[in-house]
Design a protein around this motif. Structure first.
Motif, PDB file in Angstrom:
ATOM      1  N   TYR A  33       1.024  -1.155  -0.129  1.00  0.00           N
ATOM      2  CA  TYR A  33      -0.060   0.100   0.061  1.00  0.00           C
ATOM      3  C   TYR A  33       0.775   1.251  -0.252  1.00  0.00           C
ATOM      4  O   TYR A  33       1.908   1.213   0.690  1.00  0.00           O
ATOM      5  N   TYR A  35       0.098   5.523   1.133  1.00  0.00           N
ATOM      6  CA  TYR A  35      -0.767   6.443   1.785  1.00  0.00           C
ATOM      7  C   TYR A  35       0.059   7.798   1.752  1.00  0.00           C
ATOM      8  O   TYR A  35       1.375   7.479   1.923  1.00  0.00           O
ATOM      9  N   GLN A  37       0.114  11.672   3.744  1.00  0.00           N
ATOM     10  CA  GLN A  37      -0.332  12.567   4.848  1.00  0.00           C
ATOM     11  C   GLN A  37       0.312  13.791   4.617  1.00  0.00           C
ATOM     12  O   GLN A  37       1.376  14.153   4.817  1.00  0.00           O
ATOM     13  N   GLN A  41      -2.662  16.813   8.683  1.00  0.00           N
ATOM     14  CA  GLN A  41      -3.963  16.311   8.287  1.00  0.00           C
ATOM     15  C   GLN A  41      -4.005  14.693   8.334  1.00  0.00           C
ATOM     16  O   GLN A  41      -2.951  14.156   8.892  1.00  0.00           O
ATOM     17  N   LYS A  42      -5.105  14.111   8.246  1.00  0.00           N
ATOM     18  CA  LYS A  42      -5.184  12.600   8.540  1.00  0.00           C
ATOM     19  C   LYS A  42      -4.249  11.838   7.187  1.00  0.00           C
ATOM     20  O   LYS A  42      -4.038  12.236   6.142  1.00  0.00           O
ATOM     21  N   VAL A  43      -4.035  10.552   7.671  1.00  0.00           N
ATOM     22  CA  VAL A  43      -3.440   9.579   6.475  1.00  0.00           C
ATOM     23  C   VAL A  43      -4.481   9.513   5.468  1.00  0.00           C
ATOM     24  O   VAL A  43      -5.520   9.028   5.881  1.00  0.00           O
ATOM     25  N   PHE A  45      -5.577   7.177   2.048  1.00  0.00           N
ATOM     26  CA  PHE A  45      -5.283   5.904   0.786  1.00  0.00           C
ATOM     27  C   PHE A  45      -4.885   6.557  -0.368  1.00  0.00           C
ATOM     28  O   PHE A  45      -5.825   7.283  -0.922  1.00  0.00           O
ATOM     29  N   MET A  89       3.998  13.553   3.474  1.00  0.00           N
ATOM     30  CA  MET A  89       4.762  12.232   3.916  1.00  0.00           C
ATOM     31  C   MET A  89       3.954  11.153   3.235  1.00  0.00           C
ATOM     32  O   MET A  89       2.767  11.111   3.024  1.00  0.00           O
ATOM     33  N   PHE A  91       3.645   7.176   2.991  1.00  0.00           N
ATOM     34  CA  PHE A  91       3.932   5.995   3.775  1.00  0.00           C
ATOM     35  C   PHE A  91       3.602   4.714   2.836  1.00  0.00           C
ATOM     36  O   PHE A  91       2.614   4.712   2.211  1.00  0.00           O
ATOM     37  N   GLN A 102      -1.680  -3.885   8.883  1.00  0.00           N
ATOM     38  CA  GLN A 102      -0.779  -3.338   8.074  1.00  0.00           C
ATOM     39  C   GLN A 102       0.286  -2.736   8.543  1.00  0.00           C
ATOM     40  O   GLN A 102       0.121  -1.914   9.577  1.00  0.00           O
ATOM     41  N   TYR A 103       1.493  -3.063   8.058  1.00  0.00           N
ATOM     42  CA  TYR A 103       2.673  -2.692   8.816  1.00  0.00           C
ATOM     43  C   TYR A 103       3.242  -1.397   8.046  1.00  0.00           C
ATOM     44  O   TYR A 103       3.640  -1.380   6.784  1.00  0.00           O
ATOM     45  N   PHE A 104       3.537  -0.263   8.848  1.00  0.00           N
ATOM     46  CA  PHE A 104       3.670   0.989   8.060  1.00  0.00           C
ATOM     47  C   PHE A 104       5.374   1.192   8.133  1.00  0.00           C
ATOM     48  O   PHE A 104       6.016   0.866   8.975  1.00  0.00           O
ATOM     49  N   GLY A 105       5.973   1.824   7.077  1.00  0.00           N
ATOM     50  CA  GLY A 105       7.262   2.174   6.995  1.00  0.00           C
ATOM     51  C   GLY A 105       7.229   3.723   7.592  1.00  0.00           C
ATOM     52  O   GLY A 105       6.219   4.295   7.975  1.00  0.00           O
ATOM     53  N   PRO A 106       8.557   4.076   7.774  1.00  0.00           N
ATOM     54  CA  PRO A 106       8.912   5.521   8.387  1.00  0.00           C
ATOM     55  C   PRO A 106       8.388   6.481   7.737  1.00  0.00           C
ATOM     56  O   PRO A 106       8.146   7.985   8.392  1.00  0.00           O
TER      57      PRO A 106
END
Lengths: 113, 113
Positions: A33, A35, A37, A41-43, A45, A89, A91, A102-106
């Protein structure tokens, strides 16, 4: 513990230029995925990817965006002609088959000037 | 369109107190909900999740409550610590095959000594 990695951590580009953001998902994960941001604001998709094709995409993911899994480890997001409003940003996330977490990157901070 | 939102944008608590972060969702078809923690400069970190066939789930120091009648989700953190200071996002499965997540706007939790 395995983790999602992203490069670069910060990318500065001029409006109209192409950028490629890179991600290395967790090695045995099959779903990927992107995403974004915008600051404060919000993250949101952008796109999901499975079995070498896009599964879903949002309205944000227009013709300027593309994704690719060029090899067995990398997952990339390309923006063909960046706009000021693409500054955000970005992600990458991945998950395993049968598991919804779901595992997110930095993240990569993209600044378009 | 359907959205996930948060009642409180900021929450300040004293160390040792319990924290409650609330979230409202509007998509009655959502069947999976997640809480993420985001520290400054980092990607969202999974905290706890809950499926729609449950109304409560406990983790280590965290509990998620789901009230489907009023479409409300909450995250309870017991004995809040300074390391809990972060922005907390609720997210819902958008109900598509790609399991894309729809995030809420986030609540900033500040834990004071």
């Amino acid at each position: 513990e395995p983790e999602v990695t992203q490069t670069p951590s910060h990318q500065v580009t001029q409006m109209g230029q192409e950028v490629i953001l890179r991600c290395v998902p967790i090695s045995n994960h099959l779903y990927f995925y992107w995403y974004r941001q915008i600051l404060g604001q919000k993250v949101e998709f952008l796109v999901s990817f499975y079995n070498n094709e896009i599964s879903e995409k949002s309205e944000i993911f227009d013709d300027q965006f593309s994704v690719e899994r060029p090899d067995g480890s990398n997952f990339t997001l390309k923006i063909r002609s960046t706009k000021l409003e693409d500054s955000a940003m970005y992600f990458c996330a991945s998950r395993d088959s049968g598991i919804e977490e779901q595992y997110f990157g930095p993240g990569t901070r993209l600044t378009v000037t | 369109g359907e959205s996930v939102g948060l009642h409180l944008p900021t929450l300040s608590v004293q160390e040792g107190d319990n924290s409650i972060i609330n979230c409202a969702y509007s998509n009655s078809a959502s069947d999976y909900f997640i809480w993420y923690k985001q520290e400054s400069g980092k990607g969202p970190q999974f905290i706890i999740d809950i499926r729609s066939n449950m109304d409560k789930r406990q983790g280590q120091r965290v509990t998620v409550l789901l009230n489907k009648t009023v479409k409300h989700l909450s995250l309870q953190i017991a004995a809040t610590q300074p390391g809990d200071s972060a922005v907390y996002f609720c997210a819902e499965n958008m109900g598509n095959s790609g399991y894309a997540l729809n995030f809420g706007k986030g609540t900033s939790l500040l834990v004071t000594p």
